[in-house]
Design an enzyme around this catalytic site. Sequence first.
Site, PDB file in Angstrom:
ATOM      1  N   CYS A 133     -40.328 -57.476  92.670  1.00 24.38           N
ATOM      2  CA  CYS A 133     -39.031 -56.815  92.833  1.00 24.38           C
ATOM      3  C   CYS A 133     -38.962 -55.551  91.995  1.00 24.38           C
ATOM      4  O   CYS A 133     -38.775 -55.614  90.769  1.00 24.38           O
ATOM      5  CB  CYS A 133     -37.906 -57.772  92.449  1.00 24.38           C
ATOM      6  SG  CYS A 133     -36.249 -57.061  92.630  1.00 24.38           S
ATOM      7  N   CYS A 136     -35.609 -54.924  90.284  1.00 28.62           N
ATOM      8  CA  CYS A 136     -35.354 -55.852  89.173  1.00 28.62           C
ATOM      9  C   CYS A 136     -36.116 -55.441  87.916  1.00 28.62           C
ATOM     10  O   CYS A 136     -35.581 -55.506  86.804  1.00 28.62           O
ATOM     11  CB  CYS A 136     -35.788 -57.274  89.554  1.00 28.62           C
ATOM     12  SG  CYS A 136     -35.055 -57.928  91.054  1.00 28.62           S
ATOM     13  N   ASP A 137     -37.367 -55.033  88.086  1.00 28.87           N
ATOM     14  CA  ASP A 137     -38.272 -54.895  86.943  1.00 28.87           C
ATOM     15  C   ASP A 137     -38.769 -53.483  86.659  1.00 28.87           C
ATOM     16  O   ASP A 137     -39.443 -53.259  85.657  1.00 28.87           O
ATOM     17  CB  ASP A 137     -39.489 -55.806  87.151  1.00 28.87           C
ATOM     18  CG  ASP A 137     -39.090 -57.275  87.248  1.00 28.87           C
ATOM     19  OD1 ASP A 137     -38.086 -57.645  86.623  1.00 28.87           O
ATOM     20  OD2 ASP A 137     -39.774 -58.030  87.953  1.00 28.87           O
TER      21      ASP A 137
END
Length: 317
Positions: A133, A136-137
Amino acid sequence: MHHKAIIIGTGPAGLTAAIYLARANMSPLVIEGIQPGGQLTTTTEVDNFPGFPDGITGPELMDNMRKQALRFGAAIQSGRVKEVDFVHRPFTLFLEDGGQLTADAVIISTGATAKKLGITGESDNIGKGVSTCATCDGFFFRNKKIIVIGGGDTAMEEANFLTRFASEVRVVHRREELKASKIMQAHARGNTKVTWSLDRTPLEVMAGPLGVTGLKVRNNTTGQEEVLEADGIFLAIGHTPNTGFLGGQLPTDELGYLQVIPGTAQTAIPGVFACGDVQDRIYRQAITSAGSGCMAALDAERYLTEHASVEQELQVR
């Protein structure tokens, strides 16, 4: 055993649905499945979930949600649903251990599983430099070298997104030709931070004590192997919605995601609802999953209330 409402899955969507239904005195039962807490339990730091200015770990966030659902009266049961009967009412869920449960309403929040390559070092380094992701990261890779594996629109989109943080983003794809649309390819190829290693087959994720250090690949034309240096590797080869246990009883889109009536969590079968990544092919974020879990719970509560009113009216007659 019969329940008013059963929720299948305990990610952000399922546990949010459980919190709302429990607060509405619907006494929901949650079936945890094979990965209690969902994909967030494999994420170390979560910095983009509102309400946590200093961040929170994925497992801690899901544990908090679980405790909150239990506090309001939800029940949580370990197990995995292997089959369902949505033709007859009440609905029947068949568990892997041989047990059966019935419910007046069912919320499906079984998520989607990120596709993996199955190469050495990949699973061992999820959360240690290997991610599925970018949104997300990506923040954790400022001024780092990143590899994106994939050749479709998602890979191009994530490569472009990651250039906001990384010093270099290298796209690795096993073919010379990309599957992405022309416009998405053009955007990526026009980005000076994006470099290319096409016609390369990933062989192994290389890692040291501090995490990922690179990706070993094979040149498909020459057969030569090399290690591409990287601090992070993002898998962008798609997701598989976890819907196999439904046996085709609910309509899906061409990628297998459950379809809901726009603006609701209602599926094609009244009383069956879907939320989270199992019906979301676009956003796939913890906060959007939680939001759709709220929608599913409110829709289910409304359905159960109306259904109970009809039954009471028939009994009076």
